[in-house]
Motif scaffolding. Structure first.
Motif, mmCIF file in Angstrom:
data_model
loop_
_atom_site.group_PDB
_atom_site.id
_atom_site.type_symbol
_atom_site.label_atom_id
_atom_site.label_comp_id
_atom_site.label_asym_id
_atom_site.label_seq_id
_atom_site.Cartn_x
_atom_site.Cartn_y
_atom_site.Cartn_z
ATOM 1 N N CYS A 122 -0.194 8.431 -0.383
ATOM 2 C CA CYS A 122 -1.220 7.580 0.209
ATOM 3 C C CYS A 122 -2.609 8.109 -0.118
ATOM 4 O O CYS A 122 -2.770 9.229 -0.603
ATOM 5 C CB CYS A 122 -1.059 7.519 1.738
ATOM 6 S SG CYS A 122 0.274 6.440 2.295
ATOM 7 N N SER A 126 -2.420 2.770 0.024
ATOM 8 C CA SER A 126 -2.429 2.755 1.485
ATOM 9 C C SER A 126 -3.261 3.891 2.065
ATOM 10 O O SER A 126 -3.210 5.028 1.592
ATOM 11 C CB SER A 126 -1.003 2.886 2.022
ATOM 12 O OG SER A 126 -0.427 1.631 2.195
ATOM 13 N N TRP A 184 -1.754 -3.425 4.448
ATOM 14 C CA TRP A 184 -0.596 -4.170 3.985
ATOM 15 C C TRP A 184 -1.019 -5.444 3.276
ATOM 16 O O TRP A 184 -2.194 -5.775 3.183
ATOM 17 C CB TRP A 184 0.358 -4.495 5.127
ATOM 18 C CG TRP A 184 -0.197 -5.427 6.183
ATOM 19 C CD1 TRP A 184 -1.012 -5.105 7.213
ATOM 20 C CD2 TRP A 184 0.031 -6.844 6.276
ATOM 21 N NE1 TRP A 184 -1.311 -6.206 7.955
ATOM 22 C CE2 TRP A 184 -0.678 -7.293 7.415
ATOM 23 C CE3 TRP A 184 0.770 -7.754 5.528
ATOM 24 C CZ2 TRP A 184 -0.681 -8.629 7.799
ATOM 25 C CZ3 TRP A 184 0.769 -9.090 5.928
ATOM 26 C CH2 TRP A 184 0.053 -9.509 7.050
ATOM 27 N N GLY A 201 0.780 -1.224 0.000
ATOM 28 C CA GLY A 201 0.000 0.000 0.000
ATOM 29 C C GLY A 201 0.808 1.268 0.000
ATOM 30 O O GLY A 201 0.302 2.301 -0.384
#
Length: 507
Positions: free
Chosen positions: A299, A457, A477, A17
């Motif tokens: 992210c 992520s 993850w 991620g």
């Protein structure tokens, strides 16, 4: 985000991620079998606000051969029949050995008495130093003051910080039933709609952590969740407060409960292309945001209020300075974001994240200025207490992550439909072999081919229920991207619910 139909059997990137030079610290598996397999939605956590020095860089490569998921049948140990003796007059064939065993009893009894005496001395010492002085109550978080259970949620602030009067109300189920905690009966009870009004509704939402200006309203509904109700008290001047008292159903004339909506959340434009992987409308996933440093996407995140964004703790673990981050909301392409200003971040609150195991992989970002809510920018709903999402429930993941393991981020927002996977299955030996704890949930396809990947992520894992979209997980993850028997692992937002509200109240 990888959405091919190809099945892969080789594992490369461990924590798919995080987009940090395509790498981030990998999860190191705890010994097999030490983690609980079944409990998923339990109690509050002890939050810590971590701003730590950068840990050493780990390689994000780990080899873990993928295997087919097998079904294991427990084997019953064989009964040893050839040494079984039928009781009878000749059973006592060695009385000398029995006598020797009898002589051991005084010695064993002496050891037991000695241990009991030692335990008693330890208990007295602990009592003397105040360890056991709060058995009939709870401690305040700030000054460790002991407050009896009868003083919690009684409308009077006994803790200096007011800990005893927080978390006394909650929302239950997809109907948003308002419940208050009865210190008299030590349980949660529905709030009777008789005497309720919008002022009380706004007060209740504020005490949970929502801003007053996001308040939507309330409804009166019949509820089968409880046979007892909590009524609000009214003083001699006719004003009301949230201090309740227990009442039987017969004392609630309407027999109706309050359904409270603190924020307009979970609605989208519903213009998604069936079977598609590229998002073509900004209003499809209006809570999805891009989190960037120096205009580089690292992210994803999810809007939960105009001020607050949920993301993964590992995204900010090495970059915990809020001034470095910018949040981009309401965009589909990274090209659009390059020309936009974005929203600056005032605070980062991280759970007590363990980078070795990815335990407690959740964090919050608070913006300096609130987002403007439009059809393209909307919050997703936080799951309420009493909502249970079980396998194989259909869910969606979204993000700008790479479309192959180790690849570059996608230029356009992607989506994928996957399924929740039972924790027992995910903890089996061919899959993650005991690494999945109650702070995590698994989702994807065991056959591989569809998964989140580097750059996804912190982004949302959402489920639709009662016509609304609920935030079930944040992308955390996994072993590689879309490999067989290696589905994605997500932070369990339902588990973290109390922690999220606590931070929203505090800041």
């Amino acid at each position: 985000m990888q959405t091919t139909d190809t099945t892969y059997d080789n594992v490369s990137h461990v924590n798919y991620g995080f987009q940090h030079e395509e790498q981030r610290p990998p999860p190191f598996a705890p010994p097999s079998g030490i983690n609980p397999a079944l409990p998923q939605y339990h109690g509050p956590q002890n939050p810590q606000y971590v701003h730590q020095n950068s840990p050493p860089q780990y390689f994000s490569e780990r080899y873990s051969p993928a295997q087919s998921l097998h079904q294991y049948t427990p084997q019953t140990a064989p009964v040893n029949t050839h040494r079984t003796v039928t009781p009878g007059p000749y059973l006592d064939v060695n009385p000398v050995h029995k006598a020797s065993r009898r002589k051991k009893w005084p010695f064993i009894l002496g050891i037991v008495i000695t241990l009991l005496v030692v335990a008693g001395v330890i208990a007295v010492v602990l009592w003397f130093y105040g360890i056991f002085d709060c058995l009939q109550g709870r401690r305040c978080k700030t000054d460790e003051k002991c407050v009896s259970f009868s003083q919690w949620c009684d409308g009077v602030q006994d803790c200096p910080s007011g800990d005893d009067e927080t978390q006394c109300s909650r929302l239950f189920g997809s109907d948003y039933l308002l419940q208050m905690y009865s210190n008299m009966n030590q349980k949660w009870e529905n709030v009777c709609s008789d005497g309720w009004n919008d002022n009380l509704g706004m007060q209740a939402c504020e005490e949970m952590g929502y801003e007053r200006n996001t308040y939507v309203g309330y409804e009166e509904i019949y509820s089968r969740a409880s046979t007892d109700y909590m009524l609000v008290k009214t003083d001699s001047l006719g004003s009301s407060n949230l201090t309740g008292f227990h009442s039987k159903t017969s004392d609630c004339p309407s027999n109706k409960a309050v359904a409270l909506k603190c924020i307009d959340c979970g609605r989208n434009s519903e213009t998604r292309i069936v079977g598609g992987t590229m998002v073509t409308s900004k209003g499809v996933w209006p809570w999805q945001v891009s989190l960037q440093i120096s205009r580089r996407h690292l992210c994803g995140g999810s809007v939960i209020t105009p001020y607050w964004v949920v993301t993964a703790a590992h995204c900010v673990y090495e970059n915990s300075d809020a001034r470095d981050w910018t949040v981009y909301a309401g965009y589909l392409t990274r090209t659009e974001m390059q020309l936009a200003t974005g929203n600056s971040v005032s605070r980062i609150v991280m759970h007590n994240f363990d980078p070795r195991t990815n335990e407690n992989d959740i964090a919050l970002m608070k913006l300096n200025l609130p987002l403007t809510i439009t059809s393209n920018v909307r919050p997703v709903c936080l799951p309420n207490k009493g909502m249970y999402f079980t396998a194989p429930r259909e869910c969606y993941i979204t993000g700008w992550g790479s479309q192959s393991s180790g690849g570059s981020p996608s230029p356009t927002l992607q989506e994928a439909k996957i399924q929740l996977i039972d924790r027992t299955t995910c903890n089996s030996r061919p899959v993650y072999n005991g690494q999945i704890t109650e702070t995590m949930i698994c989702a994807g396809k065991l056959e591989g081919g569809v998964d989140s990947c580097q750059g996804d992520s912190g982004g949302p894992l959402v489920i639709k229920e009662n016509s609304l979209w609920w935030l079930v997980g944040d992308t955390s993850w996994g072993d590689g991207c879309a490999f067989r028997n290696k589905p994605g692992v997500y932070g369990n937002v339902t588990y973290f619910l109390d922690w999220i509200y606590e931070q929203m109240r505090r800041y």
